[in-house]
Every structure is written in C-alpha cells, then in structure tokens.
Scaffold this motif. Sequence first.
Motif, PDB file in Angstrom:
ATOM      1  N   VAL B  31     -24.882   0.740  42.143  1.00 16.31           N
ATOM      2  CA  VAL B  31     -24.678  -0.635  41.676  1.00 16.31           C
ATOM      3  C   VAL B  31     -25.017  -1.536  42.861  1.00 16.31           C
ATOM      4  CG1 VAL B  31     -23.023  -2.332  40.832  1.00 16.31           C
ATOM      5  CG2 VAL B  31     -22.849   0.044  40.081  1.00 16.31           C
ATOM      6  N   VAL B  32     -26.006  -2.388  42.647  1.00 25.90           N
ATOM      7  CA  VAL B  32     -26.456  -3.270  43.726  1.00 25.90           C
ATOM      8  C   VAL B  32     -26.221  -4.717  43.303  1.00 25.90           C
ATOM      9  CG1 VAL B  32     -28.471  -4.060  45.033  1.00 25.90           C
ATOM     10  CG2 VAL B  32     -28.178  -1.622  44.541  1.00 25.90           C
ATOM     11  N   ALA B  33     -25.574  -5.483  44.177  1.00 26.69           N
ATOM     12  CA  ALA B  33     -25.321  -6.899  43.864  1.00 26.69           C
ATOM     13  C   ALA B  33     -26.374  -7.764  44.550  1.00 26.69           C
ATOM     14  CB  ALA B  33     -23.931  -7.287  44.340  1.00 26.69           C
ATOM     15  N   LEU B 187     -26.795  -6.311  39.753  1.00 26.16           N
ATOM     16  CA  LEU B 187     -25.859  -7.339  39.286  1.00 26.16           C
ATOM     17  C   LEU B 187     -26.040  -8.639  40.062  1.00 26.16           C
ATOM     18  CD1 LEU B 187     -23.092  -8.042  37.765  1.00 26.16           C
ATOM     19  CD2 LEU B 187     -21.967  -7.159  39.809  1.00 26.16           C
ATOM     20  N   VAL B 188     -26.240  -9.727  39.319  1.00 28.23           N
ATOM     21  CA  VAL B 188     -26.235 -11.059  39.928  1.00 28.23           C
ATOM     22  C   VAL B 188     -24.877 -11.664  39.616  1.00 28.23           C
ATOM     23  CG1 VAL B 188     -27.147 -13.394  39.691  1.00 28.23           C
ATOM     24  CG2 VAL B 188     -28.719 -11.468  39.860  1.00 28.23           C
ATOM     25  N   GLU B 189     -24.139 -12.082  40.642  1.00 29.31           N
ATOM     26  CA  GLU B 189     -22.784 -12.566  40.377  1.00 29.31           C
ATOM     27  C   GLU B 189     -22.362 -13.569  41.449  1.00 29.31           C
ATOM     28  OE1 GLU B 189     -20.440 -11.940  37.723  1.00 29.31           O
ATOM     29  OE2 GLU B 189     -19.671 -13.616  38.881  1.00 29.31           O
ATOM     30  N   GLN B 190     -21.876 -14.733  40.984  1.00 30.63           N
ATOM     31  CA  GLN B 190     -21.380 -15.765  41.902  1.00 30.63           C
ATOM     32  C   GLN B 190     -19.993 -15.398  42.435  1.00 30.63           C
ATOM     33  OE1 GLN B 190     -22.375 -18.667  43.092  1.00 30.63           O
ATOM     34  NE2 GLN B 190     -24.165 -19.263  41.909  1.00 30.63           N
ATOM     35  N   ASN B 191     -19.231 -14.684  41.583  1.00 25.86           N
ATOM     36  CA  ASN B 191     -17.875 -14.289  41.954  1.00 25.86           C
ATOM     37  C   ASN B 191     -17.987 -13.113  42.937  1.00 25.86           C
ATOM     38  OD1 ASN B 191     -15.363 -13.087  42.046  1.00 25.86           O
ATOM     39  ND2 ASN B 191     -14.906 -13.488  39.871  1.00 25.86           N
ATOM     40  N   LEU B 196     -18.381  -7.492  44.880  1.00 27.53           N
ATOM     41  CA  LEU B 196     -18.096  -6.487  45.913  1.00 27.53           C
ATOM     42  C   LEU B 196     -17.263  -5.334  45.357  1.00 27.53           C
ATOM     43  CD1 LEU B 196     -17.416  -8.846  48.966  1.00 27.53           C
ATOM     44  CD2 LEU B 196     -19.465  -7.504  48.481  1.00 27.53           C
ATOM     45  N   ASP B 197     -16.408  -5.646  44.373  1.00 27.24           N
ATOM     46  CA  ASP B 197     -15.607  -4.588  43.727  1.00 27.24           C
ATOM     47  C   ASP B 197     -16.504  -3.563  43.052  1.00 27.24           C
ATOM     48  OD1 ASP B 197     -13.162  -5.366  44.433  1.00 27.24           O
ATOM     49  OD2 ASP B 197     -12.591  -6.282  42.506  1.00 27.24           O
ATOM     50  N   LEU B 198     -17.561  -4.059  42.420  1.00 28.22           N
ATOM     51  CA  LEU B 198     -18.406  -3.182  41.599  1.00 28.22           C
ATOM     52  C   LEU B 198     -19.549  -2.543  42.380  1.00 28.22           C
ATOM     53  CD1 LEU B 198     -18.729  -5.413  38.395  1.00 28.22           C
ATOM     54  CD2 LEU B 198     -17.523  -3.239  38.543  1.00 28.22           C
ATOM     55  N   ALA B 199     -20.038  -3.269  43.392  1.00 22.50           N
ATOM     56  CA  ALA B 199     -21.319  -2.846  43.998  1.00 22.50           C
ATOM     57  C   ALA B 199     -21.160  -1.868  45.157  1.00 22.50           C
ATOM     58  CB  ALA B 199     -22.080  -4.081  44.462  1.00 22.50           C
ATOM     59  N   ASP B 200     -22.197  -1.028  45.318  1.00 23.69           N
ATOM     60  CA  ASP B 200     -22.275  -0.130  46.473  1.00 23.69           C
ATOM     61  C   ASP B 200     -23.008  -0.824  47.613  1.00 23.69           C
ATOM     62  OD1 ASP B 200     -21.290   2.175  44.939  1.00 23.69           O
ATOM     63  OD2 ASP B 200     -23.201   1.997  43.872  1.00 23.69           O
ATOM     64  N   ARG B 201     -24.025  -1.607  47.243  1.00 21.49           N
ATOM     65  CA  ARG B 201     -24.822  -2.314  48.242  1.00 21.49           C
ATOM     66  C   ARG B 201     -25.048  -3.747  47.773  1.00 21.49           C
ATOM     67  NH1 ARG B 201     -29.938  -1.252  49.295  1.00 21.49           N
ATOM     68  NH2 ARG B 201     -30.407  -0.123  47.370  1.00 21.49           N
TER      69      ARG B 201
END
Lengths: 336, 232
Positions: B31-33, B187-191, B196-201
């Motif tokens: 999962v990449v943010a 994942l594109v996310e402003q929050n 960071l909770d979801l992403a690995d990188r």
Amino acid sequence: MIDQFVLVYADALGSFFTPEALFGVLIDGLAKASLYVMIASGLTLVFGLMGVLNFAHGSLTMFGAYLGGLVLVMTAGGSPTDPAALGGFFLGVVVVFGALGLLGGLLEWGLIRPIYDRPPLYQILLTFGLALILDEIARIVVMFYGIQPISSWQAALATKPAILGRTYDLGPTSVPGLDLFQIGFGLLTIGFIWAFLTQTRYGLYVRAGSQDAEMARALGIDVRRVFTVIFALGTGLAGVAGMLLAWDQSWGASVPLAAETLLPAFVVVIIGGLGTVRGTVVASVLVGMVDAMTTWWFNEAITFTGLPEMFLFLILVIVLAIKPQGFYGISEVGGH
Amino acid sequence: MSLLTVEDVHTYYGKSHILEGVSLAVDRGEVVALVGRNGVGKTTTLRTIIQLSPPRSGRVTFDGRDLTGLDTHAVAQAGIGWIPEDRRIFDQLTVEENLRVALPPSTTIADGLSVAYETFPDLQEHQNRNGGDLSGGQQQMLAVARGLIGDNELLLIDEPSEGLAPLIVKRVSKALARAAKESTVLLVEQNLGLALDLADRFYVLDTGQIVDSGTTAGLSADSERFRRYVLA
C-alpha cells in the motif's frame, strides 16, 4: 351563418360523445401513438444516450419503408395470402432491422465518432447532410426501377394481408385490423426496448455509459462500442418503423416519408423530454390521442383536413411554454 | 519487478503542465500513499495511470505491460480499479445496479453483491434506491464497494475520507484496510494519519514533481518530513 355553425358544432358534439365515436377515437389514438413510438424511439435512444441529434433519422425510416416494402413485394407480391404477407412482414422486420442497424453502426463508426468532441452543431450539420444524401440516393434508385418517388409505393401497399384490411367488431364499434396490428407492434417495441435497457447486462452498460462515460470506461466498459450498438439499435428501430408504415394508406413508402416522419418524431421527443424513453411513450400517447381527436373533429364536424397536423405543433408550443424541458426532460444528456 | 511503474511522466491540461516528470513504483501487495497539498497533481497522477488524462511523454507499465496510449476501459480490464475523489456514482442507477456495473463478466452477480453488502451492510438496505438519492457517506461506501468487487489487482483510491463524518471515515477505513490485505493499493489521501495507518511506503508530490519518498514505519502525521510539502 353563425347559427348554422353552432348547429353543426352542437350536432357534432352530440355525435362525438357516443360510445362508438369515443371508442373509435381511442383505438385510432392508440394506433397513432404506436406509430409515433416506433418512429421516435430510435431518435430518443440516440439522443438520450449519446447526445446526438440525428437529423437523418427520418431518411433511415424511409429507407426501412422501401427495403421492407421490397421484402414484402418479393415474398407476397401479386395476390398475397395472409400467411405469406405476415410471414413476409416478419422476415422484412428481421432484414430491415439487420440492414439498417448495420448501416447505422457503420455511420456512427465512420462519420459520427470522429466529431464527438466537436460542438453539437457539427453533428447537426453532418446528419442533416447525410439526410439529403440518403434522400437523393433513394430518389435515384426508386426512379431507376420506375417507381414514383413522391407518392406511396402501391406495390408494397398492395401486399397488406386481407386480415389487416378488414374491420373487427370490438366493443361498441368496428376497428380496422391494421390499427390493432400497429398497437400490438408498438407495445412489442416498447417491451423490447424496456427489456434491453433494464434486463440485460449490455443495457446496464448503456445506461451507465450515458450518465458518466468516463467512469464507465474506468470500470472496464468499452463505451465507444456501446455507442455504436446504440446508434445501430436506433437506426434499426427507425427502419422497422418505416416497414410498419409501408402498409399504412396514410403514410406508405415514399421519399417524402423522410421529412413526414422526422417532424412528428421531433415533436414527440421534445414533448416527452429530450432523450427519455418514458417521456417518448407518454408523449406519443398524448400526441396520438390529440391527433385522433382532431382528425375526427375536422373530418366529421368541420371539414378541414390540414388542421390536425397544426394541432400537433400547437401541443408542442403549449408544452414548451409550460414545461420547456418536456414531461420528463433532464438537464443534460449523452455521456461521451 | 514492480507491479506498477510510472516513469518520467509529463501530463498537461491544455497548456498547463501538471505533472513534470513524475516517477514512482508500487510493488505487488504494497500500500503506497501519495501525499501532498491540494492542487499539486495527485489526482492527475491517478488519472494518468488509468489513461483518462494520457501523458504527453513518459511511460506507465502494469505487470510488465505498457499502458501508455491504451483506452481507459482496456486499462481497467487489465486489472486496475479506480475509486475517484468525487465518488462518481451513477445517479440514476440503483445501488445494486451501480455495483453490478462494476462486476467483471466472470464474477457471478450474487457473489459480487455479497462481498459489497458484507463490507457495507447499509448498502443492502438501500439496494433499490437510486445512487443519487443516497447521502454523501452512503455514496462513498458505494464508491468504495464498487472498487472492491471489481476483481482488481491494483486499486487507485483518491481521497476516500474527504468530506465524510468521522463515523463514516472509520467504516471506510476498515474497508480500505481489508482491501489493502487483498490487493495492491495506491492511495491519495489528505488525512495523513489515515494514509500512514494504511500505507507501507509514501511519496510526496509537490507542484507536479516527487520531492520525497520512503517507508512509513515510525513516521507520524506531524513528522518533520511532511511539514514543508504536506502540512504547510
């Protein structure tokens, strides 16, 4: 003079409000509504789902009338028997739907697709030009075969089976067989369109693609192919409508049929609300009923046969004045 | 080899140069943010990947296949799902129809719908209502469910928590966490906390360029690394 007019009017009013006249007008109205549904449904599908205003729609209806008429003459010409004529009709429906559908698909792919991103004026000019070309081709071809292009093709009219030529006692009045056939065929068409759009996976793709083409593409739907299919379906329906008119004495296969059907089709589609199938059905019933009523009045009470057509446009003006977007109009149509 | 590779991509809207040489990679199962301030090109990056805004130069490859120049429906069929920021629900289709439209032909309708309704039971209650009649939160659940049932190998998710009440954000986050276990996600996310909770990188995007990247391990939303380009 005025006394005489009042007397004629009062007498006609008495005749109109009899069960025979009212039932007759109802059946005539439903038959006309069926024809309007047939003529307008392809136009509304193409406009509602693709946003393309197809001015060649009437010409495709005329092509369908001639092609269907040809199948009828070939299968049931001479002295038609009922089974041969009806068999020829349903064979003609398949041939016309297939041929006009294919033609429509090719037109969409080759001519209309490249100008989707241009302003609507381009589509209007293109389809209008296409109508002129199709009309001229039809005129040349039928004249080549010695058929008079501006009046109904009598050989096709003559294939109407006896079963549809006679009248049937139904309720308080006698009803022409062709009216009943047209009503049945109109219902069948509405059922076919409804089933295609709501009961099939492809119909679902069509409705999704017409609302938001970009999202539909992102879900894996080939929206371009969907539009080609819809255009083919619309032109196929236009052709079948023409085929149905080839047996009707007041229409018949002729080159002017293109313009004669295009105008009422636009009236029905605009009154119903551009691009809604439900609106087209409701508008067809309204226009058919008003047409039947005014036809009765101007034939039976006041002899002035041109006036029923004027009423068609009067309804259009009234509806547009009260509800400019039509009965079920939506603010934006087409998804490309 | 990465599942998704974006190489030196330049994308324009008319004369506006939006992406100025973006490069990033997402490995299978990751999962990449993609984070950054408003208007820096995050949504355009996702649109470029699925070829809704095709790049003028550069390359996008997915599972070794070059996607550049393909039609969007072919990209979707290759196994990339998109959950857009503005939900893009089909207003005049029912909830069930909105879900069915996303099902690949190989998936049975019952199986696909059961996954969606199991994830968001609310949707089953409203299955016969038109998408346009749902609340914003319900529409977001429907958009996420539509992405989840598409049998996609890679999900591009754009601002899933934007404009949602905290309770709905919690439910959507739970569904995204589940999606993250089953497929690869960009994942594109402003929050930032949620990202960071979801992403690995993560990658940080600023004015059309990647300006920072790294693993999320040990980072918090108020970390110094985000102060300049994300929190400012």
